[in-house]
Design a protein around this motif. Structure first.
Motif, PDB file in Angstrom:
ATOM      1  N   ASP A   1       3.734  -2.211  -1.443  1.00 46.20           N
ATOM      2  CA  ASP A   1       5.246  -1.934  -2.094  1.00 46.20           C
ATOM      3  C   ASP A   1       4.750  -0.853  -3.345  1.00 46.20           C
ATOM      4  N   ALA A   2       5.738  -0.329  -3.700  1.00 44.06           N
ATOM      5  CA  ALA A   2       6.011   0.447  -5.616  1.00 44.06           C
ATOM      6  C   ALA A   2       4.641  -0.113  -5.277  1.00 44.06           C
ATOM      7  N   LYS A   3       4.443  -1.342  -6.524  1.00 42.59           N
ATOM      8  CA  LYS A   3       3.651  -1.414  -7.206  1.00 42.59           C
ATOM      9  C   LYS A   3       2.106  -1.642  -6.431  1.00 42.59           C
ATOM     10  N   ALA A   4       2.217  -1.720  -5.696  1.00 42.29           N
ATOM     11  CA  ALA A   4       0.745  -1.875  -4.368  1.00 42.29           C
ATOM     12  C   ALA A   4       0.423  -1.024  -4.619  1.00 42.29           C
ATOM     13  N   MET A   5       1.367   0.325  -4.091  1.00 41.84           N
ATOM     14  CA  MET A   5       0.894   1.300  -3.650  1.00 41.84           C
ATOM     15  C   MET A   5       0.337   1.850  -5.378  1.00 41.84           C
ATOM     16  N   ALA A   6       0.700   1.937  -5.872  1.00 39.53           N
ATOM     17  CA  ALA A   6       0.377   2.076  -7.618  1.00 39.53           C
ATOM     18  C   ALA A   6      -1.133   2.574  -7.950  1.00 39.53           C
ATOM     19  N   ALA A   7      -1.462   0.800  -7.436  1.00 43.59           N
ATOM     20  CA  ALA A   7      -2.258   0.138  -7.642  1.00 43.59           C
ATOM     21  C   ALA A   7      -3.514   0.895  -7.481  1.00 43.59           C
ATOM     22  N   ILE A   8      -3.176   1.496  -5.771  1.00 46.61           N
ATOM     23  CA  ILE A   8      -4.009   1.712  -4.540  1.00 46.61           C
ATOM     24  C   ILE A   8      -4.267   2.829  -5.037  1.00 46.61           C
ATOM     25  N   ALA A   9      -3.620   3.715  -5.260  1.00 44.68           N
ATOM     26  CA  ALA A   9      -3.077   5.676  -5.812  1.00 44.68           C
ATOM     27  C   ALA A   9      -4.173   5.026  -7.276  1.00 44.68           C
ATOM     28  N   ARG A  10      -4.338   4.148  -7.598  1.00 43.19           N
ATOM     29  CA  ARG A  10      -5.015   4.847  -8.852  1.00 43.19           C
ATOM     30  C   ARG A  10      -6.656   4.885  -8.776  1.00 43.19           C
ATOM     31  N   ASP A  11      -6.773   4.454  -7.285  1.00 39.59           N
ATOM     32  CA  ASP A  11      -8.567   5.107  -7.681  1.00 39.59           C
ATOM     33  C   ASP A  11      -8.388   6.748  -7.031  1.00 39.59           C
ATOM     34  N   TRP A  12      -6.851   6.871  -6.850  1.00 44.17           N
ATOM     35  CA  TRP A  12      -7.890   8.532  -6.661  1.00 44.17           C
ATOM     36  C   TRP A  12      -7.264   9.407  -7.285  1.00 44.17           C
ATOM     37  N   ALA A  13      -6.984   9.048  -8.989  1.00 45.69           N
ATOM     38  CA  ALA A  13      -6.977   9.797  -9.959  1.00 45.69           C
ATOM     39  C   ALA A  13      -7.903  10.774 -10.100  1.00 45.69           C
ATOM     40  N   PRO A  14      -8.061  11.677 -10.064  1.00 43.02           N
ATOM     41  CA  PRO A  14      -7.513  12.755 -11.476  1.00 43.02           C
ATOM     42  C   PRO A  14      -6.224  14.065 -10.226  1.00 43.02           C
ATOM     43  N   HIS A  15      -6.200  12.508  -8.900  1.00 48.86           N
ATOM     44  CA  HIS A  15      -6.200  14.156  -7.699  1.00 48.86           C
ATOM     45  C   HIS A  15      -5.010  13.612  -7.242  1.00 48.86           C
ATOM     46  N   ARG A  16      -3.854  12.653  -7.446  1.00 46.25           N
ATOM     47  CA  ARG A  16      -2.875  11.703  -6.765  1.00 46.25           C
ATOM     48  C   ARG A  16      -2.086  12.855  -6.162  1.00 46.25           C
ATOM     49  N   SER A  17      -1.487  14.003  -6.808  1.00 45.49           N
ATOM     50  CA  SER A  17      -0.395  14.805  -5.860  1.00 45.49           C
ATOM     51  C   SER A  17      -1.304  15.301  -4.781  1.00 45.49           C
ATOM     52  N   VAL A  18      -2.181  15.480  -4.648  1.00 43.38           N
ATOM     53  CA  VAL A  18      -3.207  15.765  -3.207  1.00 43.38           C
ATOM     54  C   VAL A  18      -2.422  14.835  -2.502  1.00 43.38           C
ATOM     55  N   ALA A  19      -3.990  13.534  -2.992  1.00 42.35           N
ATOM     56  CA  ALA A  19      -3.066  12.380  -2.380  1.00 42.35           C
ATOM     57  C   ALA A  19      -2.420  12.452  -1.443  1.00 42.35           C
TER      58      ALA A  19
END
Length: 224
Positions: A186-204
């Protein structure tokens, strides 16, 4: 000897250097992104006009498939003056609904957006100086602009490098598929997963959309 004809231009321009570097870093560091471009082809880089046109297009895309969003946007943008706040407000709401294909609710939201821009309640010129979360919060003050719409605008129109629309269903499905998850996050879990992709989350996000459009054989390369 005649030279062979030049290849047709790409549907979208290549990513800028900063984004190309970010995509390479993500693929090298995270297995989720390794091989996406080998399978799906080079990452396309659609860019949308900032301001009212880009936000109006994001409103068109709310809660519909990307194919439907593209078709609606083509109809709406073909209406005379529809891509400016003044021109949109000059159009009869019924015409925008019938000829443009927008629901009554989306027409109301687009008109609220146009009115906010013209009144100065929405400070489009000030967005560039705002941090991502401040820009998202400012956009969300307008009725009909939710977090997904604001984030999509920051990704595609303002080309912010580290914004991830975690509530996007296609991004969630792509992450589930690539990461072998038992369920779609869900959105909360997805945001948590995506934190590891910073500082490139838009490209991710763009890479995940690219994978999902290829995997599902969608007719358009425009993800949102």
């Amino acid at each position: 000897m005649r030279s062979p004809p030049a290849p047709p231009p790409p549907l979208f321009p290549h990513p800028p250097d900063w984004a190309r570097d970010a995509a390479d870093r993500l693929a090298a560091k995270h297995g989720t992104f390794a091989g996406i471009e080998d399978r799906a082809g080079p990452l396309p880089w659609p860019v949308r006009e900032a301001g009212f046109p880009g936000l109006l297009r994001a409103i068109c895309a709310q809660l519909v498939s990307n194919e439907a969003a593209f078709a609606i946007w083509r109809r709406v943008s073909a209406l005379p003056g529809a891509t400016t706040p003044e021109g949109f407000l000059a159009l009869a709401p019924e015409r925008v609904g019938i000829e443009g294909g927008l629901t009554r609710q989306k027409v109301r939201h687009a008109r609220a957006l146009a009115e906010a821009i013209l009144s100065g309640a929405l400070r489009l010129d000030g967005l560039a100086a705002m941090e991502d979360e401040a820009a998202i919060a400012h956009l969300c003050e307008i009725k009909g602009i939710g977090r997904w719409t604001a984030e999509v605008h920051l990704v595609f129109s303002l080309q912010r490098p580290d914004v991830f629309p975690s509530g996007d269903l296609a991004l969630q499905a792509a992450a589930q598929h690539l990461m072998g998850l038992d369920a779609r996050p869900d959105a909360k879990a997805m945001a948590a997963i995506a934190r590891d992709w910073a500082p490139h989350r838009s490209v991710a996000a763009r890479l995940l959309w690219h994978h999902w459009l290829h995997h599902t054989k969608r007719a358009t390369l425009d993800p949102a």
